[in-house]
Design a protein around this motif. Structure first.
Motif, PDB file in Angstrom:
ATOM      1  N   ARG A 195       0.760  -1.229   0.060  1.00 39.89           N
ATOM      2  CA  ARG A 195      -0.104   0.241   0.026  1.00 39.89           C
ATOM      3  C   ARG A 195       0.785   1.368   0.013  1.00 39.89           C
ATOM      4  O   ARG A 195       0.415   2.175  -0.460  1.00 39.89           O
ATOM      5  CB  ARG A 195      -0.853   0.090   1.300  1.00 39.89           C
ATOM      6  N   GLY A 196       1.930   1.343   0.527  1.00 38.73           N
ATOM      7  CA  GLY A 196       2.672   2.596   0.500  1.00 38.73           C
ATOM      8  C   GLY A 196       3.615   2.804   1.789  1.00 38.73           C
ATOM      9  O   GLY A 196       3.300   2.256   2.875  1.00 38.73           O
ATOM     10  N   HIS A 378       4.032   0.796  -8.506  1.00 36.27           N
ATOM     11  CA  HIS A 378       2.564   0.948  -8.532  1.00 36.27           C
ATOM     12  C   HIS A 378       2.272   2.390  -8.787  1.00 36.27           C
ATOM     13  O   HIS A 378       2.727   3.373  -8.187  1.00 36.27           O
ATOM     14  CB  HIS A 378       1.807   0.369  -7.051  1.00 36.27           C
ATOM     15  N   PRO A 379       1.528   2.631  -9.687  1.00 42.26           N
ATOM     16  CA  PRO A 379       1.081   4.044 -10.076  1.00 42.26           C
ATOM     17  C   PRO A 379       0.466   4.841  -9.219  1.00 42.26           C
ATOM     18  O   PRO A 379       0.820   6.080  -9.082  1.00 42.26           O
ATOM     19  CB  PRO A 379       0.020   3.909 -11.419  1.00 42.26           C
ATOM     20  N   LYS A 380      -0.338   4.325  -8.145  1.00 40.88           N
ATOM     21  CA  LYS A 380      -0.995   5.094  -7.035  1.00 40.88           C
ATOM     22  C   LYS A 380      -0.136   5.016  -5.835  1.00 40.88           C
ATOM     23  O   LYS A 380       0.032   6.118  -5.190  1.00 40.88           O
ATOM     24  CB  LYS A 380      -2.387   4.443  -6.775  1.00 40.88           C
ATOM     25  N   TYR A 381       0.478   3.949  -5.286  1.00 36.99           N
ATOM     26  CA  TYR A 381       1.022   3.860  -4.078  1.00 36.99           C
ATOM     27  C   TYR A 381       2.613   4.018  -4.083  1.00 36.99           C
ATOM     28  O   TYR A 381       3.193   4.164  -3.176  1.00 36.99           O
ATOM     29  CB  TYR A 381       0.876   2.276  -3.614  1.00 36.99           C
ATOM     30  N   LYS A 382       3.240   4.044  -5.301  1.00 34.25           N
ATOM     31  CA  LYS A 382       4.604   4.345  -5.597  1.00 34.25           C
ATOM     32  C   LYS A 382       5.521   3.376  -4.912  1.00 34.25           C
ATOM     33  O   LYS A 382       6.336   3.640  -4.079  1.00 34.25           O
ATOM     34  CB  LYS A 382       4.827   5.608  -4.995  1.00 34.25           C
ATOM     35  N   THR A 383       4.998   2.282  -4.861  1.00 32.02           N
ATOM     36  CA  THR A 383       5.911   1.124  -3.966  1.00 32.02           C
ATOM     37  C   THR A 383       6.264   0.152  -5.214  1.00 32.02           C
ATOM     38  O   THR A 383       5.624  -0.120  -6.114  1.00 32.02           O
ATOM     39  CB  THR A 383       5.229   0.185  -2.963  1.00 32.02           C
ATOM     40  N   SER A 385       5.868  -2.954  -6.575  1.00 31.20           N
ATOM     41  CA  SER A 385       4.611  -3.807  -6.350  1.00 31.20           C
ATOM     42  C   SER A 385       4.862  -5.172  -6.581  1.00 31.20           C
ATOM     43  O   SER A 385       4.464  -6.082  -5.782  1.00 31.20           O
ATOM     44  CB  SER A 385       3.461  -3.168  -7.085  1.00 31.20           C
TER      45      SER A 385
END
Length: 620
Positions: A195-196, A378-383, A385
């Motif tokens: 998630r981040g 990940h485009p949203k969480y920036k982890t 993935s």
């Protein structure tokens, strides 16, 4: 051949990244405390105390000393290379591609396999806490298949493991035994890391504050129950009160458990690309967290060994709650509190380790040594993935079929090996310009100082442990007709039977009398009768002999280092870190080295089949 050792250059000013920079100095300190204080203090501390007695505090000092100098080396690298990858990235800059791959492969042992042990420890405390609340999970759902099988075959006194094997349902001809809590927590932590880092940071900081508060409470409450006589129990070597009842070899035999307590501070360096001003923040955070944790470990060890006789910690997986049980201090509210907070503490360790491994794979993939998929962010969480999900699988699958003891030793040797290469790597770095606000490892010429320190330490060790350099015996004193050898109790009669009959039936011969051979039955019989009359048995212990051989190798390597230092004017701080970590490796058994060698060989096969062909440095 030159390609294998071609080094990668990194720019100190290149701080570009696809990851979010949200971590400050105290976030790093809290992540450090989260990683260091966990399974080591709440679980493996019990086994370490049992092996080394009160004298194990010396090993905590030695490990803290070694890790302190190693942390300075990590800090120097972090100030020069503000990118993810930890020791892997540093090895790439110092030794070249092949050694970088070896380190990256070894770090899987630290982060992924280390988390397997931590997950098992979390499960132990979780099920123990539920038991205290009156809730019971079937034993075959709270341990691994391997643990239960070994316990049953070896006649273990651990009732939970025996019950797990006896009562487990069958799936065909296979017993269904699996550690469900360990699998569940691994899945939840993997989801949180996915998630981040910001969510992980906030979750981690709140849990660290809670566990530090309870550890301080343990020290304060436990202090009033200390019996100072417990710090000097009767020595098994001399029969006299001693701070090291099992001798110095006994202390060193606990090195895996003690060193495991320190594993984690280096994981902070993998967070470089998510740290604000990493050249300044990371070094400061690493050093502060390590100093704080060393002080806490020393205080905890003094309290534990002062409250309870060290021999009672045999097989105890929850030592901090154990000291408050009815048979010891009998403080029920503390027992329950510690059990709960141990779950919290170990959760934070899982979090940091589970964040570390994906970022190493992310860095290796960026260099072409791992498939490109591991670079997915990940485009949203920036982890990272995909790498995070794979880490969860790599940790989760072995939980089903492995056991804690093997994982503990396997993790420790891989980590110390990485530390050795980091310290050696700093010695190979060129001088750098000193910039205000950046960490700079002080240069102290070791030309004269290091040989003096080494020779002085050798002389001091000889003065303190003169018998070590003689042909040694380990004296095991029996009590009430029993003695403890290789973790199992044997009566005097059982030992005598094994002496008077063929030893081929003994799975692991547990002794060899001094200057005698196993096949010389008559001589062994006579020797045994002489010593059994005094209710003690003199043995030459295999672990002790391995330690002596390792020490002599350590001495030879340090003599070579002294010569090289005299010629090359090497820097003192990384030299001491290197020497200290080499010393910690002396506590590893031949089995540890054997399995590490297999892991190393598998890694080389993968490198030459994939990494060597796809290396971006090679194809540039």
């Amino acid at each position: 051949m030159n390609q294998l050792f071609r080094r990668k250059t990194y720019s100190e000013t290149d701080t570009s990244t696809n990851l979010l920079r949200v971590l400050g100095t105290w976030d790093i300190v809290f992540f450090g405390i989260a990683a260091i204080i966990g399974a080591g203090s709440f679980s493996s501390l019990g086994e370490a105390v049992f092996r080394g007695g009160p004298g194990v505090i010396l090993l905590y000092l030695i490990c803290g000393f070694a890790c302190g100098f190693t942390a300075l080396c990590y800090a120097e690298f972090a100030s020069r290379i503000p990118t993810a990858g930890s020791a892997y990235t540093y090895a790439y800059a110092s030794f070249g591609e092949l050694i970088a791959w070896v380190i990256g492969w070894a770090l899987i042992m630290e982060y992924s396999f280390g988390n397997i042990y931590v997950a098992f420890s979390w499960s132990d405390y979780f099920t123990s806490f539920l038991e205290r609340l009156g809730m019971h999970i079937p034993d075959y759902l709270t341990c691994s298949y391997t643990e239960a099988k070994k316990a049953f075959q070896n006649g273990s006194e651990n009732k939970e493991l025996i019950n797990a094997w006896v009562n487990a349902p069958l799936l065909g001809s296979l017993k269904f035994i699996v550690d469900i809590p360990a699998l569940v927590i691994n899945g939840l932590i993997t989801w949180l890391c996915y998630r981040g880092v910001k969510e992980s940071k906030n979750f981690n900081n709140s849990l660290v504050i809670l566990k530090l508060a309870v550890i301080v409470l343990v020290i304060l409450v436990g202090y009033s129950y200390i019996n100072t006589e417990n710090w000097t129990p009767v020595s098994l070597e001399t029969g006299n009160p001693s701070f090291m009842p099992n001798g110095f070899a006994g202390v060193m035999s606990a090195v895996s458990g003690v060193f495991f307590a320190y594993i984690g501070f280096d994981a902070l360096s993998v967070l470089s690309e998510e740290t604000k001003d990493p050249q300044k923040t990371l070094p400061k955070g690493m050093i502060i967290s390590l100093v704080l944790c060393t002080v806490i470990y020393i205080a905890l060890t003094l309290v534990l060994t002062g409250m309870v006789d060290y021999r009672k910690f045999d097989g105890i997986g929850d030592p901090l709650s154990f000291i408050f049980e009815k048979t010891n201090a009998n403080v029920a509210w503390m027992e329950l509190t510690v059990s709960f907070v141990a779950i919290v503490a170990i959760t934070t360790v899982l979090l940091v380790f589970q964040m570390g491994q994906p970022r190493i794979w992310y860095a290796m993939s960026r260099d072409g040594l791992m498939p490109k998929k591991f670079q997915d962010v990940h485009p949203k969480y920036k982890t990272p993935s995909f790498a995070t999900i794979v880490t969860g699988i790599v940790v989760g699958v072995p939980i089903i079929f492995t056991d804690k003891t093997f994982i503990l030793d396997f993790t420790s040797i891989g980590t110390i090996f990485a530390f050795v290469l980091v310290c050696a790597g700093v010695l190979m770095l060129p001088p750098k310009e000193k910039l205000k606000g950046r960490f700079h490892l002080p240069y102290i010429n070791g030309k004269i100082i290091f040989p003096i320190i080494f020779i002085g330490g050798l002389v001091g060790f000889y003065s303190y442990q003169p018998t070590f350099f003689e042909e040694p015996d380990t004296v095991v004193i029996t009590k009430n007709g029993e003695t403890l050898l290789n973790g199992k109790k044997y009566t005097i009669q059982e030992i005598e039977n094994n002496l008077l009959t063929s030893q081929k039936n003994v799975k692991e011969p547990f002794f060899v009398l001094k200057n005698e051979t196993k096949d010389n039955s008559k001589s062994i019989e006579n020797s045994f009768k002489t010593f059994s009359n005094k209710h003690q048995i003199v043995i030459k212990d295999n672990t002790y002999l391995e330690f002596r051989i390792a020490i002599f190798v350590f001495i030879i390597l340090n003599i070579l280092l002294c010569i090289l230092t005299f010629i090359k004017n090497l820097s003192l701080i990384p030299l001491i870190g290197l020497s200290s970590c080499l010393y910690l490796l002396t506590g590893m058994s031949h089995e540890n080295w054997f399995y590490f060698g297999i892991w190393f060989a598998v890694g080389l096969v993968i490198y030459f089949c994939y990494g060597y062909k796809n290396s971006k440095l090679r194809n540039a």
